[in-house]
Design a protein around this motif. Structure first.
Motif, short mmCIF file in Angstrom:
data_model
loop_
_atom_site.label_atom_id
_atom_site.label_comp_id
_atom_site.label_asym_id
_atom_site.label_seq_id
_atom_site.Cartn_x
_atom_site.Cartn_y
_atom_site.Cartn_z
N TRP A 89 0.91 -1.39 -0.16
CA TRP A 89 0.01 0.09 -0.12
C TRP A 89 0.77 1.40 0.09
CZ3 TRP A 89 -4.34 -1.04 4.13
CH2 TRP A 89 -5.16 -1.96 3.70
N PHE A 90 0.38 2.13 -1.01
CA PHE A 90 0.89 3.50 -0.68
C PHE A 90 0.02 4.37 -0.16
CE2 PHE A 90 4.13 1.87 -3.48
CZ PHE A 90 5.42 2.66 -3.32
N GLU A 127 -5.98 -3.07 8.22
CA GLU A 127 -4.69 -2.93 8.78
C GLU A 127 -5.19 -2.02 9.83
OE1 GLU A 127 -2.07 -4.61 8.02
OE2 GLU A 127 -1.88 -5.01 6.09
N PRO A 128 -5.74 -2.46 11.12
CA PRO A 128 -5.71 -1.59 12.22
C PRO A 128 -4.91 -0.71 12.65
CG PRO A 128 -6.47 -3.98 12.50
CD PRO A 128 -5.45 -4.09 11.38
N LEU A 129 -3.47 -0.98 12.69
CA LEU A 129 -2.35 0.08 13.19
C LEU A 129 -2.03 1.05 12.29
CD1 LEU A 129 0.17 -2.66 14.54
CD2 LEU A 129 -1.44 -1.47 15.57
N LEU A 130 -2.80 1.10 10.93
CA LEU A 130 -2.50 2.27 10.09
C LEU A 130 -3.08 3.58 10.74
CD1 LEU A 130 -1.32 2.97 7.25
CD2 LEU A 130 -3.74 2.58 6.57
N ILE A 242 3.93 -1.62 3.48
CA ILE A 242 3.12 0.05 3.97
C ILE A 242 4.25 0.96 3.52
CG2 ILE A 242 1.98 1.55 5.43
CD1 ILE A 242 0.37 -0.70 4.87
N ASN A 243 4.11 1.73 2.28
CA ASN A 243 4.79 2.88 1.92
C ASN A 243 4.01 4.19 2.22
OD1 ASN A 243 6.90 1.45 -0.11
ND2 ASN A 243 5.02 0.41 -0.37
N ARG A 244 4.85 5.25 2.63
CA ARG A 244 4.18 6.52 2.30
C ARG A 244 4.28 7.16 1.07
NH1 ARG A 244 5.82 11.74 6.56
NH2 ARG A 244 4.34 12.92 5.89
N LEU A 245 3.18 7.75 0.45
CA LEU A 245 3.31 8.21 -0.97
C LEU A 245 3.62 9.68 -0.83
CD1 LEU A 245 0.13 7.69 -2.97
CD2 LEU A 245 2.05 9.15 -3.57
N ILE A 253 8.45 3.29 5.08
CA ILE A 253 8.37 1.84 4.73
C ILE A 253 8.38 0.80 5.77
CG2 ILE A 253 10.48 1.12 4.01
CD1 ILE A 253 9.10 -0.17 1.51
N PHE A 254 7.17 0.12 6.03
CA PHE A 254 7.26 -1.01 7.04
C PHE A 254 7.13 -2.25 6.01
CE2 PHE A 254 5.77 2.35 9.59
CZ PHE A 254 6.36 1.97 10.89
#
Length: 539
Positions: A89-90, A127-130, A242-245, A253-254
């Motif tokens: 995901w971005f 993804e509850p921690l997002l 998980i990427n930051r866009l 990134i995780f």
């Protein structure tokens, strides 16, 4: 001095070097790979483990993005046992640059990266921690890759077709005559023996050491050594990458791996190719940046910090770039054309995701020089052979489905003998490492491998000690097997000292809270139960 003749010498046992050995072998070209340490002891294991979709590069490095998405598809086909197809995901956060968002969407479309927008409600459910600061979420075909499994799978495939290798064999100099490299001189670091290897071509695939190898022929290439630090959390915080866009940067990134999560990274230029020390300032900075994607990140336990060196190639017209400004593309340097040195080629830059393509292109070059016309088939031929159904069934009956599958992925064709050993002696099916589900039988099998010279080698092949206990319990449990394999207690203590010292180096920057308490338990095990002295444990 031992004399060896071959057609090609490949220097470097990372993903690119082993990929080249496999490609040469599949084309029937005799080749020998030389590596100064164990396979994957450098950059190919010291990274976040992301199999790129290309999404991180579409805005500023579209060529690399195109290569990544193409190789992403190929590797999912040929190396499925080394890859978890998680997707990625971005995540676009409130306050992020809307212009970059539009450029990113356009760039993905132009290079052929499929993008699907995920509704926020569904994203938070999955993804509850997002972070709830996310306002748009996009899915791309990112995945995770186990660098250790990938390298060993390539090596085993190369061996089937005649490829040979020697680990702990350091190249001391290139053998030059009349402006042509005709081989190498190397030293076996285990036996002390000197090797004189004659070849027609030498391939420099030494990664962060590429400049040092090239300099042995008087050639100057500029490799920017860019260090990135990463943190390992003791749980699988996300099921997807998980990427930051935003423009690629630090701490964005995780990457989930097995039972842990790797988070990173940083970017600092360093001088030494093996500068793997993590600064506490980097740990603090990463945690602060991680809060943008995981709001309560400080509540999650960090079990380790580690660093890897990105070997970035700087051509003459890119010398003003630094770190993240340097392209992640790769280059093949024909030193005859560039420097007047025949018989030497260097492959520099690139990413693990594109290792197979890099190997194909440099092997094309070698094949042309040797007038070999066999085409490359590494994009079609799988890295492993499917084991018989009865072997899988027996392994699952003995160990359970999850443990059996993990073992089979690590051992591939060699799994049959281990399964039979457990069937004869069920106690060998007991777990030495519960995190990675490594059995006694697998440890014993791996310790018999001539390429395993240390506990660290054992760790890289089996993942022993790479879970949440970081070797505290599993290495301790393996003591009788280690003592027998290494021929006595004195050698065993030395191996523990080296391994625990390395583990300690990664633990020290994150030594607080629960991690501190577990480290004290590990200290008690090794200092009291095994009667180590403090100086012997590296503490």
């Amino acid at each position: 001095m031992r004399e060896i003749d071959t057609n090609v010498v490949v220097i470097g046992g990372g993903a690119t070097g082993v990929g080249i050995l496999r490609d040469l072998s599949l084309r029937g070209i005799p080749a020998l790979l030389l590596e100064q340490g164990d396979l994957a002891h450098g950059t190919s294991s010291r990274f976040h483990g992301l199999l790129h979709s290309g999404g991180r590069y579409v805005v500023k490095d579209d060529k690399t993005a195109q290569e990544c998405i193409a190789e992403n598809k190929i590797l999912k086909h040929i190396a499925a046992n080394c890859i978890e197809d998680t997707s990625g995901w971005f995540v676009y956060l409130e306050g992020d640059d809307p212009n970059y968002l539009q450029s990113w969407i356009k760039g993905c479309s132009q290079v052929g990266i499929p993008v699907k927008e995920i509704p926020l409600e569904e994203a938070f459910r999955l993804e509850p921690l997002l972070t709830r600061q996310a306002i748009r979420v996009f899915e791309v075909p990112d995945a995770t890759v186990d660098g250790f499994k990938l390298l060993w799978a390539n090596l085993r495939s190369a061996e089937k077709y005649g490829g040979t290798y020697r680990t702990y064999c350091k190249v001391q100099s290139l053998w030059l005559e009349n402006g042509q490299v005709i081989g190498v001189y190397a030293q076996d670091l285990i036996t002390g023996e000197t090797l004189q290897v004659r070849s027609k071509i030498v391939v420099n695939a030494a990664g962060t050491w590429s400049a040092e190898i090239a300099a042995m022929s008087g050639v100057d290439i500029h490799i920017l050594k860019n260090k990135g630090s990463l943190l390992v959390f003791n749980q699988r915080m996300f099921n997807r990458v998980i990427n930051r866009l935003r423009i690629p940067g630090d701490g964005d990134i995780f990457v989930p791996h097995e039972t842990v999560t790797i988070f990173g990274t940083t970017s600092h230029t360093v001088e030494l190719p093996d500068d793997h020390q993590v600064d506490e300032q980097d740990v603090t900075a990463l945690i602060e940046m991680g809060e943008y994607l995981v709001e309560d990140i400080e509540q999650h336990r960090i079990i380790r910090a580690f660093a890897g060196i990105r070997p970035l190639y700087e051509s003459a017209d890119a010398s003003d770039h630094e770190g993240r400004g340097v392209s992640r593309n790769f280059s093949i340097l024909d030193h005859e054309k560039m420097d007047g040195v025949r018989g030497l080629v260097s492959i520099v830059g690139g990413k693990l995701t594109t290792y197979r393509l890099m190997a194909e292109k440099v092997t094309d070059w070698v094949a042309a020089k040797l007038e070999v016309h066999t085409p490359c088939r590494t994009a079609e031929e799988p890295l492993k052979n499917e084991l018989a159904t009865e072997v899988w069934d027996k392994a699952r009956q003995l160990l359970g489905a999850t443990a059996a599958d993990k073992m089979m992925e690590r051992l591939n064709e060699q799994a049959g003998s281990v399964v039979e050993a457990i069937a004869r002696q069920p106690l060998l099916g007991q777990f030495v490492c519960e995190c990675e589900m490594v059995t006694q039988a697998e440890v014993i099998h791996t310790l018999k491998d001539p390429a395993v010279h240390s506990l660290d080698d054992l760790r890289r092949q089996t993942r022993l000690g790479m879970g949440t206990c970081q070797g505290a319990y599993c290495t301790y449990r393996a003591t009788p097997m280690i003592q027998e394999a290494f021929g006595g207690w004195e050698r065993t203590v030395k191996e523990y000292q080296i391994l625990l010292s390395e583990r300690w180096r990664g633990i020290t920057p994150v030594l607080w809270g629960e991690q501190l308490r577990e480290s004290e338990l590990a200290r008690a095990l090794y200092l009291n139960v095994l009667d180590f002295k403090a100086e012997e444990s590296g503490e």
